[in-house]
Motif scaffolding. Structure first.
Motif, mmCIF file in Angstrom:
data_model
loop_
_atom_site.group_PDB
_atom_site.id
_atom_site.type_symbol
_atom_site.label_atom_id
_atom_site.label_comp_id
_atom_site.label_asym_id
_atom_site.label_seq_id
_atom_site.Cartn_x
_atom_site.Cartn_y
_atom_site.Cartn_z
ATOM 1 N N GLU A 52 39.861 41.631 37.971
ATOM 2 C CA GLU A 52 39.854 40.644 39.260
ATOM 3 C C GLU A 52 41.357 40.283 39.542
ATOM 4 O O GLU A 52 41.623 40.138 40.796
ATOM 5 N N ILE A 53 42.188 40.435 38.524
ATOM 6 C CA ILE A 53 43.794 40.283 39.054
ATOM 7 C C ILE A 53 44.075 41.573 39.766
ATOM 8 O O ILE A 53 45.000 41.343 40.803
ATOM 9 N N GLN A 56 43.211 41.497 43.521
ATOM 10 C CA GLN A 56 43.924 40.223 44.213
ATOM 11 C C GLN A 56 44.958 41.258 45.341
ATOM 12 O O GLN A 56 45.870 41.654 44.797
ATOM 13 N N ARG A 100 51.654 39.458 39.102
ATOM 14 C CA ARG A 100 50.458 39.535 38.641
ATOM 15 C C ARG A 100 50.439 40.015 37.214
ATOM 16 O O ARG A 100 49.769 39.767 36.339
ATOM 17 N N LEU A 104 49.435 38.150 33.753
ATOM 18 C CA LEU A 104 48.484 38.791 32.783
ATOM 19 C C LEU A 104 49.072 38.955 31.545
ATOM 20 O O LEU A 104 48.535 38.664 30.436
ATOM 21 N N THR A 107 49.283 35.273 30.017
ATOM 22 C CA THR A 107 48.132 34.976 29.445
ATOM 23 C C THR A 107 47.564 35.865 28.285
ATOM 24 O O THR A 107 47.007 35.073 27.204
ATOM 25 N N GLY A 131 48.575 32.139 35.890
ATOM 26 C CA GLY A 131 48.413 33.035 36.817
ATOM 27 C C GLY A 131 46.746 32.979 37.383
ATOM 28 O O GLY A 131 46.268 33.871 37.841
ATOM 29 N N ILE A 132 45.869 32.254 36.665
ATOM 30 C CA ILE A 132 44.603 32.309 36.796
ATOM 31 C C ILE A 132 44.232 31.186 37.778
ATOM 32 O O ILE A 132 44.198 30.119 37.370
ATOM 33 N N THR A 136 39.559 33.601 40.425
ATOM 34 C CA THR A 136 39.806 34.662 39.152
ATOM 35 C C THR A 136 38.827 33.926 37.931
ATOM 36 O O THR A 136 38.299 34.741 37.115
#
Length: 297
Positions: A52-53, A56, A100, A104, A107, A131-132, A136
């Motif tokens: 998903e990231i 983008q 991104r 990630l 995260t 970043g979510i 996302t």
């Protein structure tokens, strides 16, 4: 009513199409246009998050090899948390929007420290991570955990604009979100969230290839600026140059090399103020650090 995981309030404002008919038609179209992509029908929430990231602002055709290579190097959140930032950025090179990759990594760091190496299972929990954003988070909930969620990204937006607002301009996401939610939590769509959103994504991609892009009628639509010669291009070049010098490199050397590259591309040299601004941003964002006059990855 079905629990909505904190993804909003459902509703179907007066529209020219009945929701039952709309859901049935979209599922049929989606089944006809289904694309067998490597990150689909995957149960691992981390693998879904990575896809998903990466997706983008990046074309589907470019993501496949990056996704597989990244997961091969960092197969779990804990593996990503244990990795060095330069190694993560190196594997991201070519995808663009390197922020991104940093988000990630952060995260993964947070989940390793606080979540026992696991992603949260709710929209609220995912939104608390670096970043979510809403789309996302909803993508992870729908595709990994197979629960309905409000997933509004560009292809989904295109479908709703094309099907429900064929003659309207400047349609806002505020108008679209209740419709996306009502359809997602419709019993037929909610019974298989993967099938529902895969179908919308594939139909949206088909629309973009066959009719004037419906997403241009969104009030938030903006045309992406050219990359070559842009600040983004210079950021990416500087990042690559610093990553290529694990022992560190002085600012003056980076600027001199950058200007050689700019002149070779028939572009003017980068002025010192712009260069300093880009370096300051990259340092603040954590792409590299500066010690004893050296930029170090």
């Amino acid at each position: 009513m079905m629990q909505k995981d904190g993804c909003g309030q459902a509703g179907w404002p007066s529209q020219p199409r009945d929701i039952d008919e709309f859901v049935s038609d979209m599922l049929r179209k989606g089944d006809e246009l289904y694309r067998d992509l490597p990150w689909r029908n995957v149960d691992d929430p981390y693998a879904v998050l990575v896809s998903e990231i990466m997706l983008q602002q990046t074309q589907v055709s470019r993501v496949g090899r990056f996704w597989e290579r990244f997961l091969s190097a960092f197969p779990t959140l804990d593996a990503l948390a244990a990795a060095a930032v330069p190694d993560v950025l190196e594997l991201w090179q070519g995808l663009g929007y390197n922020r991104r990759a940093l988000a990630l990594k952060r995260t993964a760091d947070q989940c390793a420290a606080e979540g026992e190496g696991r992603l949260p299972e709710t929209c609220e929990g995912l939104l608390a991570l670096p970043g979510i954003g809403p789309a996302t988070a909803a993508g992870v909930v729908a595709f990994a955990y197979q629960r309905p969620a409000v997933y509004l990204e560009t292809n989904v937006r295109s479908v709703f604009l094309h099907e429900l607002f064929p003659a309207e301009e400047a349609v806002s996401d505020k108008v679209l979100l209740p419709l996306v939610e009502a359809a997602a939590f419709h019993p037929v769509a909610a019974a298989d969230p993967r099938r529902w959103y895969y179908g919308l994504l594939d139909y949206g991609a088909y629309l973009k290839a066959t009719v004037p892009n419906p997403s241009r009628r969104s009030s938030g639509h903006t045309r992406q600026s050219a990359f070559e010669g842009s600040r983004r291009q210079k950021r990416a070049w500087i990042t690559r140059r610093v990553l290529a010098a694990p022992e560190g490199v002085r600012r003056a050397v980076v600027l001199a090399d950058l200007n050689k590259a700019e002149l070779a591309a028939a572009r003017p040299e980068v002025d010192a103020e712009l260069f300093a601004s880009i370096i300051a941003d990259l340092l603040t964002e954590g792409f590299f650090r500066e010690e004893a006059g050296l930029l170090i990855p």
